[in-house]
Design a protein around this motif. Structure first.
Motif, PDB file in Angstrom:
ATOM      1  N   PRO A  25       0.814  -1.212   0.000  1.00  0.00           N
ATOM      2  CA  PRO A  25       0.000   0.000   0.000  1.00  0.00           C
ATOM      3  C   PRO A  25       0.849   1.264   0.000  1.00  0.00           C
ATOM      4  CG  PRO A  25      -0.001  -1.018   2.173  1.00  0.00           C
ATOM      5  CD  PRO A  25       0.689  -1.976   1.246  1.00  0.00           C
ATOM      6  N   ARG A  26       0.312   2.307  -0.603  1.00  0.00           N
ATOM      7  CA  ARG A  26       1.022   3.581  -0.687  1.00  0.00           C
ATOM      8  C   ARG A  26       1.111   4.230   0.703  1.00  0.00           C
ATOM      9  NH1 ARG A  26       1.142   7.199  -5.332  1.00  0.00           N
ATOM     10  NH2 ARG A  26      -0.053   5.574  -6.353  1.00  0.00           N
ATOM     11  N   PRO A  27       2.316   4.521   1.183  1.00  0.00           N
ATOM     12  CA  PRO A  27       2.425   5.156   2.503  1.00  0.00           C
ATOM     13  C   PRO A  27       1.869   6.583   2.483  1.00  0.00           C
ATOM     14  CG  PRO A  27       4.569   5.090   1.428  1.00  0.00           C
ATOM     15  CD  PRO A  27       3.633   4.308   0.563  1.00  0.00           C
ATOM     16  N   LYS A  28       1.231   6.959   3.578  1.00  0.00           N
ATOM     17  CA  LYS A  28       0.634   8.290   3.671  1.00  0.00           C
ATOM     18  C   LYS A  28       1.377   9.189   4.662  1.00  0.00           C
ATOM     19  CE  LYS A  28      -3.933   6.319   2.692  1.00  0.00           C
ATOM     20  NZ  LYS A  28      -5.316   6.122   3.196  1.00  0.00           N
ATOM     21  N   THR A  29       2.242   8.572   5.469  1.00  0.00           N
ATOM     22  CA  THR A  29       3.002   9.339   6.451  1.00  0.00           C
ATOM     23  C   THR A  29       4.471   8.922   6.395  1.00  0.00           C
ATOM     24  OG1 THR A  29       2.720   7.716   8.232  1.00  0.00           O
ATOM     25  CG2 THR A  29       0.989   9.393   7.982  1.00  0.00           C
ATOM     26  N   SER A  61       8.054  12.736  -8.101  1.00  0.00           N
ATOM     27  CA  SER A  61       8.455  11.770  -9.131  1.00  0.00           C
ATOM     28  C   SER A  61       9.852  11.222  -8.878  1.00  0.00           C
ATOM     29  CB  SER A  61       8.383  12.418 -10.519  1.00  0.00           C
ATOM     30  OG  SER A  61       9.376  13.409 -10.670  1.00  0.00           O
ATOM     31  N   TYR A  62      10.747  12.033  -8.312  1.00  0.00           N
ATOM     32  CA  TYR A  62      12.113  11.589  -8.057  1.00  0.00           C
ATOM     33  C   TYR A  62      12.197  10.655  -6.851  1.00  0.00           C
ATOM     34  CZ  TYR A  62      13.716  15.282 -11.254  1.00  0.00           C
ATOM     35  OH  TYR A  62      13.937  16.073 -12.355  1.00  0.00           O
ATOM     36  N   MET A  63      11.293  10.831  -5.878  1.00  0.00           N
ATOM     37  CA  MET A  63      11.399  10.084  -4.628  1.00  0.00           C
ATOM     38  C   MET A  63      10.338   9.009  -4.460  1.00  0.00           C
ATOM     39  SD  MET A  63      12.559  13.154  -2.021  1.00  0.00           S
ATOM     40  CE  MET A  63      12.796  12.047  -0.645  1.00  0.00           C
ATOM     41  N   GLY A  64       9.248   9.071  -5.250  1.00  0.00           N
ATOM     42  CA  GLY A  64       8.247   8.012  -5.207  1.00  0.00           C
ATOM     43  C   GLY A  64       7.385   8.004  -3.967  1.00  0.00           C
ATOM     44  N   ILE A  65       7.263   9.131  -3.296  1.00  0.00           N
ATOM     45  CA  ILE A  65       6.368   9.238  -2.146  1.00  0.00           C
ATOM     46  C   ILE A  65       5.393  10.381  -2.396  1.00  0.00           C
ATOM     47  CG2 ILE A  65       7.849   8.197  -0.390  1.00  0.00           C
ATOM     48  CD1 ILE A  65       8.931  10.915   0.287  1.00  0.00           C
ATOM     49  N   THR A  66       4.308  10.405  -1.655  1.00  0.00           N
ATOM     50  CA  THR A  66       3.221  11.331  -1.940  1.00  0.00           C
ATOM     51  C   THR A  66       3.591  12.790  -1.660  1.00  0.00           C
ATOM     52  OG1 THR A  66       2.335  11.084   0.289  1.00  0.00           O
ATOM     53  CG2 THR A  66       1.485   9.593  -1.387  1.00  0.00           C
ATOM     54  N   ASP A 195       3.756 -14.536 -15.040  1.00  0.00           N
ATOM     55  CA  ASP A 195       3.091 -13.453 -14.326  1.00  0.00           C
ATOM     56  C   ASP A 195       4.074 -12.337 -13.987  1.00  0.00           C
ATOM     57  OD1 ASP A 195       4.496 -14.959 -12.559  1.00  0.00           O
ATOM     58  OD2 ASP A 195       2.937 -15.127 -11.043  1.00  0.00           O
ATOM     59  N   SER A 196       3.598 -11.355 -13.234  1.00  0.00           N
ATOM     60  CA  SER A 196       4.426 -10.203 -12.876  1.00  0.00           C
ATOM     61  C   SER A 196       4.575 -10.116 -11.363  1.00  0.00           C
ATOM     62  CB  SER A 196       3.804  -8.912 -13.416  1.00  0.00           C
ATOM     63  OG  SER A 196       2.480  -8.772 -12.949  1.00  0.00           O
ATOM     64  N   VAL A 197       5.599  -9.383 -10.928  1.00  0.00           N
ATOM     65  CA  VAL A 197       5.877  -9.219  -9.502  1.00  0.00           C
ATOM     66  C   VAL A 197       6.283  -7.772  -9.242  1.00  0.00           C
ATOM     67  CG1 VAL A 197       6.574 -11.606  -9.063  1.00  0.00           C
ATOM     68  CG2 VAL A 197       8.281  -9.963  -9.872  1.00  0.00           C
ATOM     69  N   LEU A 198       6.325  -7.409  -7.970  1.00  0.00           N
ATOM     70  CA  LEU A 198       6.789  -6.089  -7.566  1.00  0.00           C
ATOM     71  C   LEU A 198       8.266  -6.179  -7.183  1.00  0.00           C
ATOM     72  CD1 LEU A 198       3.787  -4.838  -5.370  1.00  0.00           C
ATOM     73  CD2 LEU A 198       4.300  -4.273  -7.754  1.00  0.00           C
ATOM     74  N   ILE A 199       9.081  -5.326  -7.800  1.00  0.00           N
ATOM     75  CA  ILE A 199      10.511  -5.265  -7.512  1.00  0.00           C
ATOM     76  C   ILE A 199      10.801  -3.925  -6.839  1.00  0.00           C
ATOM     77  CG2 ILE A 199      12.830  -5.267  -8.504  1.00  0.00           C
ATOM     78  CD1 ILE A 199      11.472  -7.927  -8.862  1.00  0.00           C
ATOM     79  N   LEU A 232      -3.313  10.002  -2.667  1.00  0.00           N
ATOM     80  CA  LEU A 232      -3.103   9.246  -1.437  1.00  0.00           C
ATOM     81  C   LEU A 232      -3.856   7.925  -1.436  1.00  0.00           C
ATOM     82  CD1 LEU A 232      -3.382  12.095   1.233  1.00  0.00           C
ATOM     83  CD2 LEU A 232      -1.312  10.954   0.474  1.00  0.00           C
ATOM     84  N   VAL A 233      -4.718   7.688  -2.426  1.00  0.00           N
ATOM     85  CA  VAL A 233      -5.639   6.550  -2.361  1.00  0.00           C
ATOM     86  C   VAL A 233      -5.310   5.479  -3.390  1.00  0.00           C
ATOM     87  CG1 VAL A 233      -8.047   5.844  -2.492  1.00  0.00           C
ATOM     88  CG2 VAL A 233      -7.460   8.056  -1.484  1.00  0.00           C
ATOM     89  N   ARG A 234      -5.203   5.852  -4.663  1.00  0.00           N
ATOM     90  CA  ARG A 234      -5.121   4.853  -5.734  1.00  0.00           C
ATOM     91  C   ARG A 234      -3.703   4.335  -5.943  1.00  0.00           C
ATOM     92  NH1 ARG A 234      -7.303   7.879 -10.757  1.00  0.00           N
ATOM     93  NH2 ARG A 234      -5.917   9.460  -9.848  1.00  0.00           N
ATOM     94  N   GLY A 235      -3.604   3.062  -6.349  1.00  0.00           N
ATOM     95  CA  GLY A 235      -2.338   2.494  -6.776  1.00  0.00           C
ATOM     96  C   GLY A 235      -1.472   1.993  -5.634  1.00  0.00           C
ATOM     97  N   HIS A 236      -0.517   1.101  -6.003  1.00  0.00           N
ATOM     98  CA  HIS A 236       0.407   0.572  -5.009  1.00  0.00           C
ATOM     99  C   HIS A 236       1.542   1.566  -4.773  1.00  0.00           C
ATOM    100  CE1 HIS A 236       2.403  -0.656  -8.787  1.00  0.00           C
ATOM    101  NE2 HIS A 236       3.515  -0.495  -8.104  1.00  0.00           N
TER     102      HIS A 236
END
Length: 438
Positions: A25-29, A61-66, A195-199, A232-236
């Motif tokens: 899940p996408r971290p929010k904090t 975009s550079y850090m991958g956090i919200t 199949d696919s995986v998360l790296i 903050l909601v959609r996507g991994h």
């Protein structure tokens, strides 16, 4: 996706069916990132040092956090007098840059670690998700394997040995004469997994960061909308890259250093070993016995990983850590296995699968299949001429690589001499004399 049979439309489960949003899940904090705030602050300062003046969206975009987490880090950096506001963009986005003190701190941070990418994943979270993505969570059936390797001509008895080996947690040794298709088969096994995986882009051990994602090895599935990282909601979690299961192949270039975490003193970054990059996929050690590290040294290094499916690595500081050894490990060799290692090591390999020459029907199938691919006509008379006057006379076994190699030479001759696209006696004689050493 792979069909389970010719009349079914079912596909192998993918990471989507595991629900990647729930898996990662996408971290929010800041706390939910699993990374200490001081590490995040150093990383954002290094991005600003490199980029000069950046917007919050660019930092996202550079850090991958919200954007919310980025804003919190910017606020903390401004309180420490490391970051300053700059003139907004034409569309109203605030721009940020380093102060003099922030620039000095960013240079000090870069001198310690040159890593500058997405926020890393803590090792504990990586280990948990890696194990959940094991390729062994769904058993491979004969139909799956047959369909996944349908482009290859293989005896059914060979498939009956390979399939159970893939479902096992034991390493697999594939051995036999050169040209029998050992490496070619291994390179196609990922089609069966399908199949696919998360790296993870990178993982962290305390304050140290190791980049795992390798664009030459990990092939993305779909494209990520970087702007959606403000959501903050959609996507991994965007710090995980959705990829096809990796297939890492290494041969004679393999040395002991490639099995350990390496520190590049020039870039001041840590590089992941091959088994870490290959996790959740296949690692093929081709031409076993011809590496810069001996087979005995290699097996001694991997006794625990092969038996317990966990590996122990260390950093330049001497700090040790554990990672899952969650991959299908394949060894391929054309040498005698008994001359490589002793019986104790061979027992640990679990599966030993022998590749050999083909019978005439399978060899015929490959021959005419290659003829069709190359647009060549070949009569039954010419095929029998090849078998009796060459294979039988010179005692050459029916090796799977011969049709493609011999017909390739004939095709080259036809192009050069501007001949009809047809296999003839003279072409067979010429190709045989060129291909085989007297």
């Amino acid at each position: 996706m792979l069909k389970l049979s010719t009349d079914e439309t079912q596909t192998l489960p993918t990471i989507d069916e595991l629900d990647s949003d729930q898996l990662a899940p996408r971290p929010k904090t800041i706390e939910q990132t699993g990374i200490h705030e001081s590490v995040l602050l150093e990383l954002i300062l290094k991005h600003l040092l490199s980029g000069g003046v950046l917007t919050k969206a660019e930092l996202v975009s550079y850090m991958g956090i919200t954007g919310g987490i980025i804003q919190g880090l910017l606020d903390s950096a401004k309180q420490l007098a490391w970051v300053e506001n700059r003139q907004s963009t034409s569309d109203g986005q605030m721009r940020y840059a380093l102060s003099h003190g922030g620039e000095e701190f960013a240079k000090q941070a870069s001198a310690k670690s040159g890593y500058k990418g997405l926020v890393p994943i803590p090792i504990s979270q990586y280990s948990e998700i890696c194990c959940k993505q094991s390729s062994r969570r769904n058993s491979i059936t004969f139909e799956m394997l047959q369909n996944g390797l349908k482009s290859l001509v293989l005896p059914n008895e060979l498939l009956h040995k390979i399939g159970p080996a893939l479902n096992s947690s034991r390493p697999v040794l594939i051995y036999g004469p050169p040209g029998t298709g050992k490496s070619y088969l291994c390179r196609n096994l990922n089609l069966t997994l399908g199949d696919s995986v998360l790296i993870p882009y990178a993982i962290s051990i305390g304050n140290e960061i190791i980049q795992v994602y390798d664009p030459q090895l990990h092939h993305k599935v779909g494209e990520t909308d970087l702007n959606s990282q403000l959501d903050l909601v959609r996507g991994h979690d965007p710090r995980w890259i959705k990829c096809k299961r990796p297939l890492r192949i290494t041969g004679g270039e393999l040395n002991a250093d490639m099995l350990e975490v390496q520190f590049d003193s020039h870039s001041r970054t840590y590089m992941a070993p091959i088994q870490l990059k290959a996790n959740n996929g296949i690692l093929l050690l081709d031409d076993l016995g011809r590496q810069k590290i001996s087979a005995k040294q290699l097996f001694n290094r991997w006794i625990i990983p092969m038996e317990e499916r966990r590996d122990f690595l260390s950093l330049q500081s001497g700090e040790h850590f554990e990672i899952p050894f969650e991959l299908i490990l394949l060894f391929s060799t054309n040498l005698n296995p008994n001359e490589l290692v002793d019986d104790a090591f061979l027992r640990r390999l679990g599966y030993k699968i022998h590749f050999d020459a083909l019978d005439e029907p399978l060899y015929r199938k490959i021959w005419f299949q290659v003829c069709e691919e190359k647009g060549l006509r070949c009569s039954e008379e010419m095929f029998q001429y090849l078998l009796t006057d060459f294979h039988a006379l010179f005692e050459k076994p029916l090796i799977p690589c011969y049709p493609r190699d011999l017909l390739g030479i004939m095709s080259d001759q036809i192009s050069f001499m501007q001949l009809k696209s047809e296999v003839t006696k003279s072409l067979i004689v010429e190709a045989w004399s060129i291909y085989f050493v007297s």
